[in-house]
Motif scaffolding. Structure first.
Motif, PDB file in Angstrom:
ATOM      1  N   GLN A  85     -75.056  33.891  57.217  1.00  0.00           N
ATOM      2  CA  GLN A  85     -74.484  32.554  57.337  1.00  0.00           C
ATOM      3  C   GLN A  85     -74.859  31.910  58.671  1.00  0.00           C
ATOM      4  O   GLN A  85     -75.198  30.721  58.723  1.00  0.00           O
ATOM      5  CB  GLN A  85     -72.962  32.611  57.204  1.00  0.00           C
ATOM      6  CG  GLN A  85     -72.480  32.879  55.809  1.00  0.00           C
ATOM      7  CD  GLN A  85     -70.966  33.013  55.727  1.00  0.00           C
ATOM      8  OE1 GLN A  85     -70.297  33.281  56.715  1.00  0.00           O
ATOM      9  NE2 GLN A  85     -70.436  32.829  54.535  1.00  0.00           N
ATOM     10  N   LEU A  86     -74.813  32.687  59.726  1.00  0.00           N
ATOM     11  CA  LEU A  86     -75.180  32.161  61.038  1.00  0.00           C
ATOM     12  C   LEU A  86     -76.669  31.820  61.087  1.00  0.00           C
ATOM     13  O   LEU A  86     -77.067  30.784  61.638  1.00  0.00           O
ATOM     14  CB  LEU A  86     -74.821  33.173  62.130  1.00  0.00           C
ATOM     15  CG  LEU A  86     -74.916  32.697  63.572  1.00  0.00           C
ATOM     16  CD1 LEU A  86     -74.076  31.443  63.792  1.00  0.00           C
ATOM     17  CD2 LEU A  86     -74.480  33.800  64.511  1.00  0.00           C
ATOM     18  N   ALA A  87     -77.494  32.660  60.477  1.00  0.00           N
ATOM     19  CA  ALA A  87     -78.933  32.382  60.437  1.00  0.00           C
ATOM     20  C   ALA A  87     -79.223  31.104  59.650  1.00  0.00           C
ATOM     21  O   ALA A  87     -80.056  30.288  60.062  1.00  0.00           O
ATOM     22  CB  ALA A  87     -79.681  33.568  59.828  1.00  0.00           C
ATOM     23  N   VAL A  88     -78.535  30.908  58.533  1.00  0.00           N
ATOM     24  CA  VAL A  88     -78.716  29.682  57.743  1.00  0.00           C
ATOM     25  C   VAL A  88     -78.275  28.475  58.562  1.00  0.00           C
ATOM     26  O   VAL A  88     -78.947  27.435  58.564  1.00  0.00           O
ATOM     27  CB  VAL A  88     -77.934  29.771  56.411  1.00  0.00           C
ATOM     28  CG1 VAL A  88     -77.828  28.412  55.729  1.00  0.00           C
ATOM     29  CG2 VAL A  88     -78.594  30.775  55.484  1.00  0.00           C
ATOM     30  N   ALA A  89     -77.166  28.598  59.287  1.00  0.00           N
ATOM     31  CA  ALA A  89     -76.689  27.489  60.119  1.00  0.00           C
ATOM     32  C   ALA A  89     -77.718  27.142  61.196  1.00  0.00           C
ATOM     33  O   ALA A  89     -77.969  25.963  61.466  1.00  0.00           O
ATOM     34  CB  ALA A  89     -75.347  27.846  60.756  1.00  0.00           C
ATOM     35  N   ARG A  90     -78.317  28.159  61.795  1.00  0.00           N
ATOM     36  CA  ARG A  90     -79.319  27.894  62.837  1.00  0.00           C
ATOM     37  C   ARG A  90     -80.575  27.262  62.244  1.00  0.00           C
ATOM     38  O   ARG A  90     -81.183  26.384  62.859  1.00  0.00           O
ATOM     39  CB  ARG A  90     -79.641  29.186  63.584  1.00  0.00           C
ATOM     40  CG  ARG A  90     -78.482  29.589  64.474  1.00  0.00           C
ATOM     41  CD  ARG A  90     -78.722  30.852  65.226  1.00  0.00           C
ATOM     42  NE  ARG A  90     -77.536  31.154  66.035  1.00  0.00           N
ATOM     43  CZ  ARG A  90     -77.372  32.253  66.727  1.00  0.00           C
ATOM     44  NH1 ARG A  90     -78.319  33.182  66.732  1.00  0.00           N
ATOM     45  NH2 ARG A  90     -76.278  32.446  67.416  1.00  0.00           N
ATOM     46  N   ASP A  91     -80.950  27.694  61.048  1.00  0.00           N
ATOM     47  CA  ASP A  91     -82.105  27.091  60.385  1.00  0.00           C
ATOM     48  C   ASP A  91     -81.798  25.637  60.025  1.00  0.00           C
ATOM     49  O   ASP A  91     -82.650  24.754  60.209  1.00  0.00           O
ATOM     50  CB  ASP A  91     -82.465  27.900  59.132  1.00  0.00           C
ATOM     51  CG  ASP A  91     -83.722  27.379  58.472  1.00  0.00           C
ATOM     52  OD1 ASP A  91     -84.781  27.389  59.127  1.00  0.00           O
ATOM     53  OD2 ASP A  91     -83.638  26.945  57.298  1.00  0.00           O
ATOM     54  N   ASN A  92     -80.597  25.383  59.518  1.00  0.00           N
ATOM     55  CA  ASN A  92     -80.198  24.006  59.206  1.00  0.00           C
ATOM     56  C   ASN A  92     -80.221  23.136  60.451  1.00  0.00           C
ATOM     57  O   ASN A  92     -80.606  21.965  60.395  1.00  0.00           O
ATOM     58  CB  ASN A  92     -78.799  23.971  58.580  1.00  0.00           C
ATOM     59  CG  ASN A  92     -78.793  24.454  57.156  1.00  0.00           C
ATOM     60  OD1 ASN A  92     -79.829  24.546  56.514  1.00  0.00           O
ATOM     61  ND2 ASN A  92     -77.610  24.798  56.658  1.00  0.00           N
ATOM     62  N   SER A 126     -73.989  27.762  67.055  1.00  0.00           N
ATOM     63  CA  SER A 126     -73.728  28.512  68.284  1.00  0.00           C
ATOM     64  C   SER A 126     -72.723  29.637  68.067  1.00  0.00           C
ATOM     65  O   SER A 126     -72.607  30.530  68.894  1.00  0.00           O
ATOM     66  CB  SER A 126     -73.207  27.566  69.366  1.00  0.00           C
ATOM     67  OG  SER A 126     -71.906  27.110  69.037  1.00  0.00           O
ATOM     68  N   GLY A 127     -71.978  29.589  66.974  1.00  0.00           N
ATOM     69  CA  GLY A 127     -70.984  30.629  66.706  1.00  0.00           C
ATOM     70  C   GLY A 127     -69.596  30.259  67.198  1.00  0.00           C
ATOM     71  O   GLY A 127     -68.621  30.936  66.883  1.00  0.00           O
ATOM     72  N   ASN A 128     -69.480  29.184  67.981  1.00  0.00           N
ATOM     73  CA  ASN A 128     -68.170  28.784  68.496  1.00  0.00           C
ATOM     74  C   ASN A 128     -67.216  28.389  67.377  1.00  0.00           C
ATOM     75  O   ASN A 128     -66.032  28.713  67.418  1.00  0.00           O
ATOM     76  CB  ASN A 128     -68.310  27.616  69.478  1.00  0.00           C
ATOM     77  CG  ASN A 128     -69.013  28.028  70.741  1.00  0.00           C
ATOM     78  OD1 ASN A 128     -68.981  29.198  71.130  1.00  0.00           O
ATOM     79  ND2 ASN A 128     -69.653  27.089  71.397  1.00  0.00           N
TER      80      ASN A 128
END
Length: 158
Positions: free
Chosen positions: A50-57, A103-105
């Motif tokens: 999920q975090l990787a997808v968010a960073r790609d988005n 960023s994960g925040n």
């Protein structure tokens, strides 16, 4: 009266049964531990994805924002019409949202909110009457036991 052979057989059976029971109990505990570890690893993989997808988005949205923003600013400079840069306001909020997720925040804040909900509003999650999985009383018993463990571990519990 029992013969000595019968007494010996009963004694051996009792000893073997106890030993087998002990081995089975150890195996069961080990299996539960392995299943818990696998579930936690799977959870970690899912959260990482999920975090990787968010960073790609974020990468894609940043490119979109840059392109559109450059065009809107250029149009504003040419026309001196402030409505040309108005779309930058919602786009900036959307970009900030994407950055927060990537960023994960946001994940940390959502986790904190979820923990608070579980502590204070768990009654909203009681199972309905009449279903076969677990009774509401069993659910409350499990939750109360977990709440007590949390308090014993140093959590405030409410």
């Amino acid at each position: 009266t029992q013969s000595s052979w019968t007494k010996s057989a009963n004694y051996i059976t009792a000893k073997m049964g106890g030993a087998m029971s002990s081995v089975m109990e150890k195996n069961t505990k080990n299996m539960v531990k392995i299943q818990r570890e696998m579930a936690l690893k799977q959870r970690e993989v899912q959260m990482t994805m999920q975090l990787a997808v968010a960073r790609d988005n974020l990468l894609w949205f940043s490119a979109f924002y840059s392109t559109v923003g450059t065009g809107l600013v250029a149009r504003f400079l040419k026309t001196k019409n402030p409505s040309m840069i108005a779309p930058l306001v919602p786009l900036t909020f959307a970009l900030a949202f994407q950055m927060d997720i990537a960023s994960g925040n946001k994940m940390n804040r959502v986790r904190a909110i979820a923990e608070e909900i579980l502590k204070t509003d768990y009654m909203n999650f009681l199972v309905p009457e009449g279903q076969l999985l677990i009774t509401p009383e069993e659910y409350r018993e499990i939750f109360d036991r977990e709440l007590l463990k949390s308090k014993a571990a140093g959590g405030d519990g409410a």
